[in-house]
Design an enzyme around this catalytic site. Structure first.
Site, PDB file in Angstrom:
ATOM      1  N   THR A 125     143.612 -13.584 -44.059  1.00 54.76           N
ATOM      2  CA  THR A 125     144.291 -12.461 -44.708  1.00 54.76           C
ATOM      3  C   THR A 125     144.349 -11.238 -43.801  1.00 54.76           C
ATOM      4  O   THR A 125     143.488 -11.063 -42.925  1.00 54.76           O
ATOM      5  CB  THR A 125     143.533 -12.098 -46.011  1.00 54.76           C
ATOM      6  OG1 THR A 125     144.019 -10.855 -46.511  1.00 54.76           O
ATOM      7  CG2 THR A 125     142.037 -11.965 -45.786  1.00 54.76           C
ATOM      8  N   ASP A 126     145.331 -10.378 -44.064  1.00 52.46           N
ATOM      9  CA  ASP A 126     145.420  -9.119 -43.307  1.00 52.46           C
ATOM     10  C   ASP A 126     144.244  -8.188 -43.619  1.00 52.46           C
ATOM     11  O   ASP A 126     143.972  -7.255 -42.876  1.00 52.46           O
ATOM     12  CB  ASP A 126     146.747  -8.403 -43.576  1.00 52.46           C
ATOM     13  CG  ASP A 126     146.999  -8.057 -45.042  1.00 52.46           C
ATOM     14  OD1 ASP A 126     146.164  -8.401 -45.901  1.00 52.46           O
ATOM     15  OD2 ASP A 126     148.055  -7.444 -45.331  1.00 52.46           O
ATOM     16  N   GLU A 127     143.537  -8.477 -44.729  1.00 55.07           N
ATOM     17  CA  GLU A 127     142.433  -7.589 -45.109  1.00 55.07           C
ATOM     18  C   GLU A 127     141.287  -7.604 -44.105  1.00 55.07           C
ATOM     19  O   GLU A 127     140.423  -6.729 -44.141  1.00 55.07           O
ATOM     20  CB  GLU A 127     141.912  -7.946 -46.508  1.00 55.07           C
ATOM     21  CG  GLU A 127     142.978  -7.793 -47.561  1.00 55.07           C
ATOM     22  CD  GLU A 127     142.453  -7.675 -48.976  1.00 55.07           C
ATOM     23  OE1 GLU A 127     141.267  -7.386 -49.170  1.00 55.07           O
ATOM     24  OE2 GLU A 127     143.263  -7.875 -49.893  1.00 55.07           O
ATOM     25  N   TYR A 153     134.937  -9.393 -50.294  1.00 55.70           N
ATOM     26  CA  TYR A 153     135.961 -10.434 -50.109  1.00 55.70           C
ATOM     27  C   TYR A 153     136.443 -10.466 -48.656  1.00 55.70           C
ATOM     28  O   TYR A 153     136.390 -11.501 -47.991  1.00 55.70           O
ATOM     29  CB  TYR A 153     137.153 -10.196 -51.049  1.00 55.70           C
ATOM     30  CG  TYR A 153     138.393 -10.962 -50.626  1.00 55.70           C
ATOM     31  CD1 TYR A 153     138.455 -12.342 -50.746  1.00 55.70           C
ATOM     32  CD2 TYR A 153     139.503 -10.301 -50.075  1.00 55.70           C
ATOM     33  CE1 TYR A 153     139.587 -13.054 -50.326  1.00 55.70           C
ATOM     34  CE2 TYR A 153     140.627 -10.997 -49.667  1.00 55.70           C
ATOM     35  CZ  TYR A 153     140.667 -12.372 -49.797  1.00 55.70           C
ATOM     36  OH  TYR A 153     141.779 -13.075 -49.378  1.00 55.70           O
ATOM     37  N   LYS A 157     136.042 -13.367 -45.654  1.00 57.04           N
ATOM     38  CA  LYS A 157     137.181 -13.998 -44.963  1.00 57.04           C
ATOM     39  C   LYS A 157     137.068 -13.765 -43.443  1.00 57.04           C
ATOM     40  O   LYS A 157     137.336 -14.658 -42.644  1.00 57.04           O
ATOM     41  CB  LYS A 157     138.510 -13.443 -45.478  1.00 57.04           C
ATOM     42  CG  LYS A 157     138.848 -13.793 -46.922  1.00 57.04           C
ATOM     43  CD  LYS A 157     139.086 -15.278 -47.163  1.00 57.04           C
ATOM     44  CE  LYS A 157     140.347 -15.799 -46.539  1.00 57.04           C
ATOM     45  NZ  LYS A 157     140.572 -17.241 -46.903  1.00 57.04           N
TER      46      LYS A 157
HETATM   47  P1  NAD Z   1     143.759 -18.391 -55.733  1.00 52.57           P
HETATM   48  O1  NAD Z   1     142.526 -17.687 -56.195  1.00 52.57           O
HETATM   49  O2  NAD Z   1     144.981 -18.352 -56.579  1.00 52.57           O
HETATM   50  O3  NAD Z   1     143.415 -19.944 -55.482  1.00 52.57           O
HETATM   51  C1  NAD Z   1     142.220 -20.370 -54.884  1.00 52.57           C
HETATM   52  C2  NAD Z   1     142.067 -21.869 -55.180  1.00 52.57           C
HETATM   53  O4  NAD Z   1     140.882 -22.327 -54.517  1.00 52.57           O
HETATM   54  C3  NAD Z   1     141.892 -22.187 -56.683  1.00 52.57           C
HETATM   55  O5  NAD Z   1     142.681 -23.288 -57.031  1.00 52.57           O
HETATM   56  C4  NAD Z   1     140.405 -22.529 -56.785  1.00 52.57           C
HETATM   57  O6  NAD Z   1     140.128 -23.468 -57.827  1.00 52.57           O
HETATM   58  C5  NAD Z   1     140.123 -23.123 -55.418  1.00 52.57           C
HETATM   59  N1  NAD Z   1     138.701 -23.007 -55.046  1.00 52.57           N
HETATM   60  C6  NAD Z   1     137.916 -21.895 -55.139  1.00 52.57           C
HETATM   61  N2  NAD Z   1     136.669 -22.198 -54.730  1.00 52.57           N
HETATM   62  C7  NAD Z   1     136.671 -23.506 -54.350  1.00 52.57           C
HETATM   63  C8  NAD Z   1     135.688 -24.381 -53.834  1.00 52.57           C
HETATM   64  N3  NAD Z   1     134.435 -23.972 -53.598  1.00 52.57           N
HETATM   65  N4  NAD Z   1     136.046 -25.662 -53.550  1.00 52.57           N
HETATM   66  C9  NAD Z   1     137.313 -26.100 -53.782  1.00 52.57           C
HETATM   67  N5  NAD Z   1     138.285 -25.317 -54.290  1.00 52.57           N
HETATM   68  C10 NAD Z   1     137.965 -24.030 -54.565  1.00 52.57           C
HETATM   69  O7  NAD Z   1     144.029 -17.818 -54.279  1.00 52.57           O
HETATM   70  P2  NAD Z   1     145.417 -17.580 -53.513  1.00 52.57           P
HETATM   71  O8  NAD Z   1     145.908 -16.230 -53.817  1.00 52.57           O
HETATM   72  O9  NAD Z   1     146.275 -18.756 -53.692  1.00 52.57           O
HETATM   73  O10 NAD Z   1     144.882 -17.540 -52.001  1.00 52.57           O
HETATM   74  C11 NAD Z   1     144.792 -18.733 -51.235  1.00 52.57           C
HETATM   75  C12 NAD Z   1     144.255 -18.377 -49.856  1.00 52.57           C
HETATM   76  O11 NAD Z   1     145.124 -17.464 -49.220  1.00 52.57           O
HETATM   77  C13 NAD Z   1     142.883 -17.729 -49.871  1.00 52.57           C
HETATM   78  O12 NAD Z   1     142.142 -18.239 -48.795  1.00 52.57           O
HETATM   79  C14 NAD Z   1     143.182 -16.246 -49.678  1.00 52.57           C
HETATM   80  O13 NAD Z   1     142.109 -15.615 -49.040  1.00 52.57           O
HETATM   81  C15 NAD Z   1     144.404 -16.312 -48.802  1.00 52.57           C
HETATM   82  N6  NAD Z   1     145.341 -15.181 -48.907  1.00 52.57           N
HETATM   83  C16 NAD Z   1     145.834 -14.793 -50.118  1.00 52.57           C
HETATM   84  C17 NAD Z   1     146.768 -13.763 -50.182  1.00 52.57           C
HETATM   85  C18 NAD Z   1     147.370 -13.308 -51.497  1.00 52.57           C
HETATM   86  O14 NAD Z   1     148.115 -12.344 -51.516  1.00 52.57           O
HETATM   87  N7  NAD Z   1     147.108 -13.965 -52.604  1.00 52.57           N
HETATM   88  C19 NAD Z   1     147.189 -13.131 -49.007  1.00 52.57           C
HETATM   89  C20 NAD Z   1     146.666 -13.551 -47.785  1.00 52.57           C
HETATM   90  C21 NAD Z   1     145.745 -14.579 -47.749  1.00 52.57           C
HETATM   91  O1  TDX Z   2     144.964  -3.702 -62.165  1.00 58.06           O
HETATM   92  C1  TDX Z   2     145.204  -3.410 -60.981  1.00 58.06           C
HETATM   93  N1  TDX Z   2     145.607  -2.144 -60.673  1.00 58.06           N
HETATM   94  C2  TDX Z   2     145.866  -1.735 -59.398  1.00 58.06           C
HETATM   95  O2  TDX Z   2     146.220  -0.573 -59.169  1.00 58.06           O
HETATM   96  C3  TDX Z   2     145.073  -4.370 -59.912  1.00 58.06           C
HETATM   97  C4  TDX Z   2     144.643  -5.778 -60.192  1.00 58.06           C
HETATM   98  C5  TDX Z   2     145.341  -3.936 -58.624  1.00 58.06           C
HETATM   99  N2  TDX Z   2     145.694  -2.661 -58.367  1.00 58.06           N
HETATM  100  C6  TDX Z   2     145.978  -2.253 -56.963  1.00 58.06           C
HETATM  101  C7  TDX Z   2     144.868  -2.573 -55.982  1.00 58.06           C
HETATM  102  C8  TDX Z   2     145.631  -2.859 -54.695  1.00 58.06           C
HETATM  103  O3  TDX Z   2     145.872  -1.635 -54.010  1.00 58.06           O
HETATM  104  O4  TDX Z   2     147.104  -3.020 -56.522  1.00 58.06           O
HETATM  105  C9  TDX Z   2     146.969  -3.426 -55.157  1.00 58.06           C
HETATM  106  C10 TDX Z   2     147.033  -4.939 -55.087  1.00 58.06           C
HETATM  107  O5  TDX Z   2     145.858  -5.451 -55.701  1.00 58.06           O
HETATM  108  P1  TDX Z   2     145.550  -7.013 -55.788  1.00 58.06           P
HETATM  109  O6  TDX Z   2     146.677  -7.720 -56.441  1.00 58.06           O
HETATM  110  O7  TDX Z   2     144.169  -7.167 -56.357  1.00 58.06           O
HETATM  111  O8  TDX Z   2     145.603  -7.439 -54.253  1.00 58.06           O
HETATM  112  P2  TDX Z   2     144.788  -6.926 -52.964  1.00 58.06           P
HETATM  113  O9  TDX Z   2     143.510  -6.303 -53.316  1.00 58.06           O
HETATM  114  O10 TDX Z   2     145.750  -6.129 -52.132  1.00 58.06           O
HETATM  115  O11 TDX Z   2     144.484  -8.353 -52.250  1.00 58.06           O
HETATM  116  C11 TDX Z   2     145.497  -9.378 -52.195  1.00 58.06           C
HETATM  117  O12 TDX Z   2     146.110  -9.422 -50.936  1.00 58.06           O
HETATM  118  C12 TDX Z   2     145.373  -9.908 -49.850  1.00 58.06           C
HETATM  119  C13 TDX Z   2     144.914 -10.748 -52.534  1.00 58.06           C
HETATM  120  O13 TDX Z   2     144.284 -10.706 -53.792  1.00 58.06           O
HETATM  121  C14 TDX Z   2     143.971 -11.224 -51.468  1.00 58.06           C
HETATM  122  O14 TDX Z   2     143.512 -12.544 -51.767  1.00 58.06           O
HETATM  123  C15 TDX Z   2     144.707 -11.234 -50.160  1.00 58.06           C
HETATM  124  O15 TDX Z   2     143.838 -11.578 -49.117  1.00 58.06           O
END
Ligand code: NAD
Ligand code: TDX
Length: 349
Positions: A125-127, A153, A157
């Protein structure tokens, strides 16, 4: 080719499974997921009977189980999406983040070393780069930007990324890492900003914006992320890191207002509430490397992507209503019940 996709019952993982089945029907996908609160087998129902697909309920921390699966399947590629992914949950309880995101990654890579692998890809992730100041729009995250994390988190990562680098250098494991910005699209769990605001707005519930809502995220449609990972695992250079982002920066408050506009809901639903602890200000990816080396460019414009996403949540109410009616209620009370509502109502549109 056989590809193990971990976390494939979650948001991005499931979209990746669909993308791969469509794009490369000749490949076999083995989806590994322990089905935590964020994993949902219902999401995968369209592929469960597909002969090129296998679902295995397995925790990536379960060394014995993971080794057994590798012995059975002898995968060519592993793409690791499995993770605890929500920043707010990591602030409440960091431990599970360290266990899944770091230990789980090491178990998968140990299996790759033991049984051999063509490629291990880590979805990061970019985080991991921390945040950028709001008053420096000229700054972006590059692949060599130092790691500088804020939340448990992002720290978990980043730790996993360092471990991937160590396995590459020490053991010669053929690894790649991608670091993507915020994704949006179908099947995102309603704890995240966009689906949470859609679900609350449809129920005429308050829309909890942290602080002033001026924090900036760089939003990418999930299918564009999947396409980038597909390119990296097939054409990317071993040992490299690739940033993925769409140069689509938006303030949280503007996203929430846009959702209100689409759904015809008043801005008076918006409530500014106590800010997230350690809240990152701005994320902004420079995706030049993946563009130059692999020809990747995002295809979905935000206006189209957000329209498609909102329509998906309208058309698939059963999927998310099942989620928000269960254990999620307790989560919501715990996470939002104690947040103070700050002064300042939004003016009407
Ligand atoms: P998500 O939380 O929707 O899905 C995570 C999945 O992993 C779920 O299906 C969960 O059951 C499974 N999981 C969790 N723990 C596990 C374990 N111990 N063993 C097997 N399975 C397990 O997450 P997402 O948003 O789809 O993110 C997927 C990946 O992408 C993550 O690694 C996250 O860090 C990365 N990522 C997410 C975002 C975003 O915006 N959502 C952005 C950049 C990177
Ligand atoms: O209720 C809310 N109110 C609010 O203001 C929630 C849930 C979020 N926020 C804000 C926090 C963040 O600035 O919105 C922005 C986005 O929040 P999230 O959806 O929780 O995402 P973020 O924290 O940016 O992280 C996401 O992007 C990077 C994903 O959850 C991560 O898994 C990924 O790595």
């Amino acid at each position: 080719m056989k590809i193990i996709v971990t976390g494939g019952a979650g948001f991005i993982g499931s979209n990746f499974v669909f993308y791969e089945r469509k794009r490369h029907p000749e490949d076999r996908i083995i989806c590994v997921d322990s089905l935590t609160y964020a994993g949902n087998l219902e999401t995968l129902k369209s592929v469960l009977d597909d002969p090129g697909f296998r679902f295995v309920k397995l925790d990536i921390r379960d060394r014995e189980g993971v080794y057994k699966l590798f012995e059975e399947e002898k995968p060519d590629i592993v793409v690791n999406f499995a993770a605890e992914s929500h920043v707010d949950r990591s602030i409440e309880n960091p431990t599970i983040f360290l266990e899944t995101n770091i230990i789980g990654t090491s178990v998968l890579m140990d299996a790759c070393r033991k049984y051999g692998i063509g490629r291990y890809h880590q979805v990061s992730t970019d985080e991991v780069y921390g945040d950028l100041p709001l008053d420096r729009p000229d700054l972006f995250f590059h692949e060599d930007t130092p790691i500088h994390t804020s939340s448990p988190y992002s720290t978990s990562k980043a730790s996993a990324d360092l471990l991937v680098g160590a396995y590459h250098r020490t053991y010669g494991l053929p690894t790649t890492i991608s670091r993507c910005s915020n994704n949006y699209g179908p099947y995102q769990f309603p704890e995240k900003l966009i689906p949470l605001m859609i679900a609350n707005a449809l129920a005429d519930k308050p829309l909890p914006v942290y602080g002033e809502g001026l924090n900036v995220r760089d939003w990418l449609y999930v299918e564009d992320h999947c396409k980038a990972i597909d390119l990296i695992i097939r054409k990317g250079t071993v040992g490299e890191i690739y940033n993925i982002g769409g140069h689509n920066e938006m303030r949280n408050i503007d996203i929430v207002k846009l959702i209100c506009d689409y759904l015809g809901k008043p801005y008076s639903l918006i409530e500014h509430v106590t800010d997230r602890k350690g809240h990152d200000q701005r994320y902004a990816i420079d995706p030049t490397k993946i563009h130059k080396e692999l020809g990747w460019l995002p295809e979905t414009k935000f206006a189209d992507g957000i329209r498609k996403t909102i329509q998906w949540y309208l058309d698939n109410k059963e999927w998310w209503e099942n989620i928000v009616s269960g254990e999620y209620q307790n989560y919501y009370k715990k996470m939002y019940g104690n947040r103070e509502v700050l002064d300042g109502k939004e003016p009407e549109a």
